[in-house]
Design a protein around this motif. Structure first.
Motif, PDB file in Angstrom:
ATOM      1  N   GLN A   1      -4.824   9.561   4.184  1.00  0.00           N
ATOM      2  CA  GLN A   1      -4.085  10.377   5.146  1.00  0.00           C
ATOM      3  C   GLN A   1      -4.871  11.659   5.396  1.00  0.00           C
ATOM      4  OE1 GLN A   1       0.182  10.871   4.637  1.00  0.00           O
ATOM      5  NE2 GLN A   1       0.262   9.089   3.298  1.00  0.00           N
ATOM      6  N   VAL A   2      -5.365  11.805   6.623  1.00  0.00           N
ATOM      7  CA  VAL A   2      -6.188  12.959   6.978  1.00  0.00           C
ATOM      8  C   VAL A   2      -5.331  14.129   7.416  1.00  0.00           C
ATOM      9  CG1 VAL A   2      -8.007  13.795   8.519  1.00  0.00           C
ATOM     10  CG2 VAL A   2      -8.111  11.463   7.635  1.00  0.00           C
ATOM     11  N   TYR A   3      -4.246  13.845   8.159  1.00  0.00           N
ATOM     12  CA  TYR A   3      -3.397  14.903   8.703  1.00  0.00           C
ATOM     13  C   TYR A   3      -2.061  14.973   7.977  1.00  0.00           C
ATOM     14  CZ  TYR A   3      -6.789  15.075  12.490  1.00  0.00           C
ATOM     15  OH  TYR A   3      -7.947  15.198  13.208  1.00  0.00           O
ATOM     16  N   TYR A   4      -1.495  16.162   7.940  1.00  0.00           N
ATOM     17  CA  TYR A   4      -0.263  16.411   7.195  1.00  0.00           C
ATOM     18  C   TYR A   4       0.893  15.558   7.699  1.00  0.00           C
ATOM     19  CZ  TYR A   4       3.816  18.833   5.343  1.00  0.00           C
ATOM     20  OH  TYR A   4       5.002  19.111   4.720  1.00  0.00           O
ATOM     21  N   ASP A   5       1.636  14.988   6.770  1.00  0.00           N
ATOM     22  CA  ASP A   5       2.832  14.213   7.072  1.00  0.00           C
ATOM     23  C   ASP A   5       3.979  14.799   6.254  1.00  0.00           C
ATOM     24  OD1 ASP A   5       4.856  12.405   7.430  1.00  0.00           O
ATOM     25  OD2 ASP A   5       3.775  10.667   6.661  1.00  0.00           O
ATOM     26  N   ALA A   6       4.958  15.398   6.925  1.00  0.00           N
ATOM     27  CA  ALA A   6       6.068  16.050   6.236  1.00  0.00           C
ATOM     28  C   ALA A   6       6.922  15.053   5.449  1.00  0.00           C
ATOM     29  CB  ALA A   6       6.943  16.797   7.246  1.00  0.00           C
ATOM     30  N   PHE A   7       6.835  13.769   5.804  1.00  0.00           N
ATOM     31  CA  PHE A   7       7.662  12.751   5.158  1.00  0.00           C
ATOM     32  C   PHE A   7       6.828  11.847   4.248  1.00  0.00           C
ATOM     33  CE2 PHE A   7       9.653  13.834   9.234  1.00  0.00           C
ATOM     34  CZ  PHE A   7      10.885  14.281   8.782  1.00  0.00           C
ATOM     35  N   TYR A   8       5.746  12.400   3.676  1.00  0.00           N
ATOM     36  CA  TYR A   8       4.843  11.589   2.861  1.00  0.00           C
ATOM     37  C   TYR A   8       5.574  10.928   1.694  1.00  0.00           C
ATOM     38  CZ  TYR A   8       4.903  15.563  -0.342  1.00  0.00           C
ATOM     39  OH  TYR A   8       5.316  16.543  -1.193  1.00  0.00           O
ATOM     40  N   GLY A   9       6.517  11.630   1.069  1.00  0.00           N
ATOM     41  CA  GLY A   9       7.232  11.077  -0.082  1.00  0.00           C
ATOM     42  C   GLY A   9       8.103   9.889   0.303  1.00  0.00           C
ATOM     43  N   ALA A  10       8.918  10.080   1.354  1.00  0.00           N
ATOM     44  CA  ALA A  10       9.812   9.007   1.801  1.00  0.00           C
ATOM     45  C   ALA A  10       9.005   7.803   2.283  1.00  0.00           C
ATOM     46  CB  ALA A  10      10.713   9.528   2.922  1.00  0.00           C
ATOM     47  N   ARG A  11       7.917   8.074   2.983  1.00  0.00           N
ATOM     48  CA  ARG A  11       7.100   6.989   3.523  1.00  0.00           C
ATOM     49  C   ARG A  11       6.431   6.203   2.401  1.00  0.00           C
ATOM     50  NH1 ARG A  11       2.182   6.096   6.571  1.00  0.00           N
ATOM     51  NH2 ARG A  11       1.298   8.073   5.950  1.00  0.00           N
ATOM     52  N   THR A  12       5.959   6.907   1.383  1.00  0.00           N
ATOM     53  CA  THR A  12       5.325   6.246   0.247  1.00  0.00           C
ATOM     54  C   THR A  12       6.287   5.302  -0.456  1.00  0.00           C
ATOM     55  OG1 THR A  12       3.786   8.076  -0.122  1.00  0.00           O
ATOM     56  CG2 THR A  12       4.211   6.625  -1.998  1.00  0.00           C
ATOM     57  N   ILE A  13       7.507   5.776  -0.708  1.00  0.00           N
ATOM     58  CA  ILE A  13       8.500   4.950  -1.388  1.00  0.00           C
ATOM     59  C   ILE A  13       8.908   3.765  -0.521  1.00  0.00           C
ATOM     60  CG2 ILE A  13      10.834   4.906  -2.362  1.00  0.00           C
ATOM     61  CD1 ILE A  13       8.691   6.351  -4.036  1.00  0.00           C
ATOM     62  N   LEU A  14       9.028   3.981   0.789  1.00  0.00           N
ATOM     63  CA  LEU A  14       9.386   2.888   1.693  1.00  0.00           C
ATOM     64  C   LEU A  14       8.330   1.780   1.634  1.00  0.00           C
ATOM     65  CD1 LEU A  14      11.131   1.649   3.954  1.00  0.00           C
ATOM     66  CD2 LEU A  14       9.739   2.935   5.595  1.00  0.00           C
ATOM     67  N   TYR A  15       7.039   2.140   1.756  1.00  0.00           N
ATOM     68  CA  TYR A  15       5.986   1.134   1.735  1.00  0.00           C
ATOM     69  C   TYR A  15       5.869   0.479   0.360  1.00  0.00           C
ATOM     70  CZ  TYR A  15       4.466   2.627   6.356  1.00  0.00           C
ATOM     71  OH  TYR A  15       4.419   2.904   7.693  1.00  0.00           O
ATOM     72  N   TRP A  16       6.054   1.268  -0.707  1.00  0.00           N
ATOM     73  CA  TRP A  16       6.019   0.682  -2.044  1.00  0.00           C
ATOM     74  C   TRP A  16       7.142  -0.341  -2.200  1.00  0.00           C
ATOM     75  CZ3 TRP A  16       9.603   0.157  -5.833  1.00  0.00           C
ATOM     76  CH2 TRP A  16       9.137  -0.377  -7.053  1.00  0.00           C
ATOM     77  N   SER A  17       8.345   0.008  -1.752  1.00  0.00           N
ATOM     78  CA  SER A  17       9.494  -0.897  -1.912  1.00  0.00           C
ATOM     79  C   SER A  17       9.310  -2.180  -1.111  1.00  0.00           C
ATOM     80  CB  SER A  17      10.790  -0.194  -1.509  1.00  0.00           C
ATOM     81  OG  SER A  17      10.790   0.139  -0.128  1.00  0.00           O
ATOM     82  N   LYS A  18       8.698  -2.075   0.065  1.00  0.00           N
ATOM     83  CA  LYS A  18       8.426  -3.276   0.863  1.00  0.00           C
ATOM     84  C   LYS A  18       7.441  -4.188   0.143  1.00  0.00           C
ATOM     85  CE  LYS A  18       9.358  -1.573   5.545  1.00  0.00           C
ATOM     86  NZ  LYS A  18       8.756  -1.264   6.868  1.00  0.00           N
ATOM     87  N   GLN A  19       6.416  -3.586  -0.431  1.00  0.00           N
ATOM     88  CA  GLN A  19       5.425  -4.368  -1.166  1.00  0.00           C
ATOM     89  C   GLN A  19       6.058  -5.039  -2.378  1.00  0.00           C
ATOM     90  OE1 GLN A  19       2.306  -2.150  -3.203  1.00  0.00           O
ATOM     91  NE2 GLN A  19       0.792  -3.667  -2.601  1.00  0.00           N
ATOM     92  N   TYR A  20       6.867  -4.306  -3.102  1.00  0.00           N
ATOM     93  CA  TYR A  20       7.505  -4.831  -4.323  1.00  0.00           C
ATOM     94  C   TYR A  20       8.474  -5.966  -3.993  1.00  0.00           C
ATOM     95  CZ  TYR A  20       9.838  -4.748  -8.879  1.00  0.00           C
ATOM     96  OH  TYR A  20      10.352  -5.091 -10.113  1.00  0.00           O
ATOM     97  N   SER A  21       9.320  -5.744  -2.979  1.00  0.00           N
ATOM     98  CA  SER A  21      10.338  -6.744  -2.641  1.00  0.00           C
ATOM     99  C   SER A  21       9.753  -7.982  -1.974  1.00  0.00           C
ATOM    100  CB  SER A  21      11.406  -6.131  -1.736  1.00  0.00           C
ATOM    101  OG  SER A  21      10.839  -5.694  -0.512  1.00  0.00           O
ATOM    102  N   SER A  22       8.535  -7.872  -1.430  1.00  0.00           N
ATOM    103  CA  SER A  22       7.921  -9.009  -0.747  1.00  0.00           C
ATOM    104  C   SER A  22       7.473 -10.101  -1.719  1.00  0.00           C
ATOM    105  CB  SER A  22       6.709  -8.547   0.070  1.00  0.00           C
ATOM    106  OG  SER A  22       5.635  -8.161  -0.787  1.00  0.00           O
ATOM    107  N   GLN A  23       7.504  -9.816  -3.010  1.00  0.00           N
ATOM    108  CA  GLN A  23       6.984 -10.774  -3.991  1.00  0.00           C
ATOM    109  C   GLN A  23       7.894 -11.981  -4.201  1.00  0.00           C
ATOM    110  OE1 GLN A  23       5.229  -8.920  -7.660  1.00  0.00           O
ATOM    111  NE2 GLN A  23       6.174  -7.082  -6.830  1.00  0.00           N
ATOM    112  N   LEU A  24       9.208 -11.791  -3.999  1.00  0.00           N
ATOM    113  CA  LEU A  24      10.170 -12.844  -4.309  1.00  0.00           C
ATOM    114  C   LEU A  24      10.924 -13.330  -3.090  1.00  0.00           C
ATOM    115  CD1 LEU A  24      11.897 -11.613  -7.609  1.00  0.00           C
ATOM    116  CD2 LEU A  24       9.956 -13.164  -7.366  1.00  0.00           C
ATOM    117  N   SER A  25      11.155 -14.616  -3.064  1.00  0.00           N
ATOM    118  CA  SER A  25      12.088 -15.180  -2.094  1.00  0.00           C
ATOM    119  C   SER A  25      13.460 -15.247  -2.762  1.00  0.00           C
ATOM    120  CB  SER A  25      11.646 -16.588  -1.681  1.00  0.00           C
ATOM    121  OG  SER A  25      10.360 -16.541  -1.093  1.00  0.00           O
ATOM    122  N   GLU A  26      14.497 -15.453  -1.973  1.00  0.00           N
ATOM    123  CA  GLU A  26      15.855 -15.487  -2.503  1.00  0.00           C
ATOM    124  C   GLU A  26      15.982 -16.561  -3.580  1.00  0.00           C
ATOM    125  OE1 GLU A  26      20.469 -15.820  -0.911  1.00  0.00           O
ATOM    126  OE2 GLU A  26      18.803 -15.726   0.506  1.00  0.00           O
ATOM    127  N   GLY A  27      16.539 -16.180  -4.737  1.00  0.00           N
ATOM    128  CA  GLY A  27      16.773 -17.133  -5.819  1.00  0.00           C
ATOM    129  C   GLY A  27      15.642 -17.238  -6.818  1.00  0.00           C
TER     130      GLY A  27
END
Length: 270
Positions: free
Chosen positions: A80-106
């Motif tokens: 990230q070259v330029y300032y992002d005021a929502f860097y924390g929220a964005r980081t957690i959002l992308y991390w959670s997407k990556q984590y949850s993508s590992q499993l299918s239902e069941g």
């Protein structure tokens, strides 16, 4: 004036460098050094999104990151070259997407693996300390118990990286490479005696001589600059509207104009 080269801290250059199959050894060295993972544990390193779609290079909000499988770990790296005021929220959002993508239902939770988020920022994020590396997990704030090892979030602040080059401090050396943008800086790194760093410098030289890549980089830099300008304008507008609403409320509350002017001056000096 120092002669400028393209810089690896620009996300498109970063991805061109580390996602290239011929630079897999550079990527492995970078991950090992930056995350303190022994090279022997970096099994089956694979970039899952190596492509850069040329149709979207000049689009605002087009995200260029590295999504990497490393054996039993998933690593996401973003510049990230330029300032992002929502860097924390964005980081957690992308991390959670990556984590949850590992499993299918069941599917069984035992199949879940550690997800590591690496955020390299070309601006100051945490003003309360001078360390360039900050690391986050999920903790019990009352009793200091760790809930899980599955979340591992890193922030590296390039603006805090200072001092001479030291071939024995590989983590800092990689960050100094990412910061480098002049001929003199790259020349020093080129002769530092660390093969992966020296190969990375040669890759930067090759990109600098490629007119097509230079044009793609120029377009990407402009798009990021335009995006940052839009975000700053929106932030300023929101701040101005908030101040105006506060002043209106102060007037309704019967606060004197002298006190209001003093409050306005104080807010402008923040």
């Amino acid at each position: 004036m120092a002669e400028k080269f393209i810089s690896a801290k620009l996300d498109i250059v970063f991805k061109m460098l580390f996602a290239a199959e011929e630079n897999k050894d550079i990527l492995e060295a970078f991950l090992s050094d930056i995350l303190d993972i022994p090279r022997s544990k970096l099994r089956s390193v694979r970039v899952k999104n190596p492509e850069i779609d040329p149709k979207h290079i000049d689009e605002k909000y087009y995200r260029l990151d590295l999504n990497i499988d490393v054996g039993d770990q998933m690593i996401n790296v973003e510049m990230q070259v330029y300032y992002d005021a929502f860097y924390g929220a964005r980081t957690i959002l992308y991390w959670s997407k990556q984590y949850s993508s590992q499993l299918s239902e069941g599917e069984d939770y035992s199949k879940l693996c550690v997800c590591i988020s690496v955020n390299i920022m070309d601006y100051i994020v945490f003003k309360n300390h001078d360390d360039y590396h900050s690391r986050f997990g999920i903790w019990d704030v009352e009793h200091n118990n760790k809930l899980t090892d599955m979340m591992d979030v890193h922030f590296f602040e390039l603006k805090k990286v200072k001092g001479e080059l030291d071939k024995n401090d590989r983590k800092k050396l990689w960050l100094q490479f990412l910061k480098a943008e002049t001929k003199e800086e790259f020349a020093m790194l080129e002769n530092i005696g660390v093969p992966a760093i020296e190969k990375a410098v040669q890759a930067i030289y090759t990109m600098s001589a490629d007119e097509k890549k230079k044009e793609d980089i120029r377009m990407r830099e402009k798009a990021l600059h335009d995006e940052a300008s839009l975000l700053l304008s929106a932030e300023i507008k929101g701040r101005t509207e908030g101040i105006e609403a506060m002043i209106a409320g102060m007037r309704l509350a019967g606060i004197s104009e002298e006190q209001i002017e003093a409050a306005k001056k104080a807010m402008r000096n923040e």
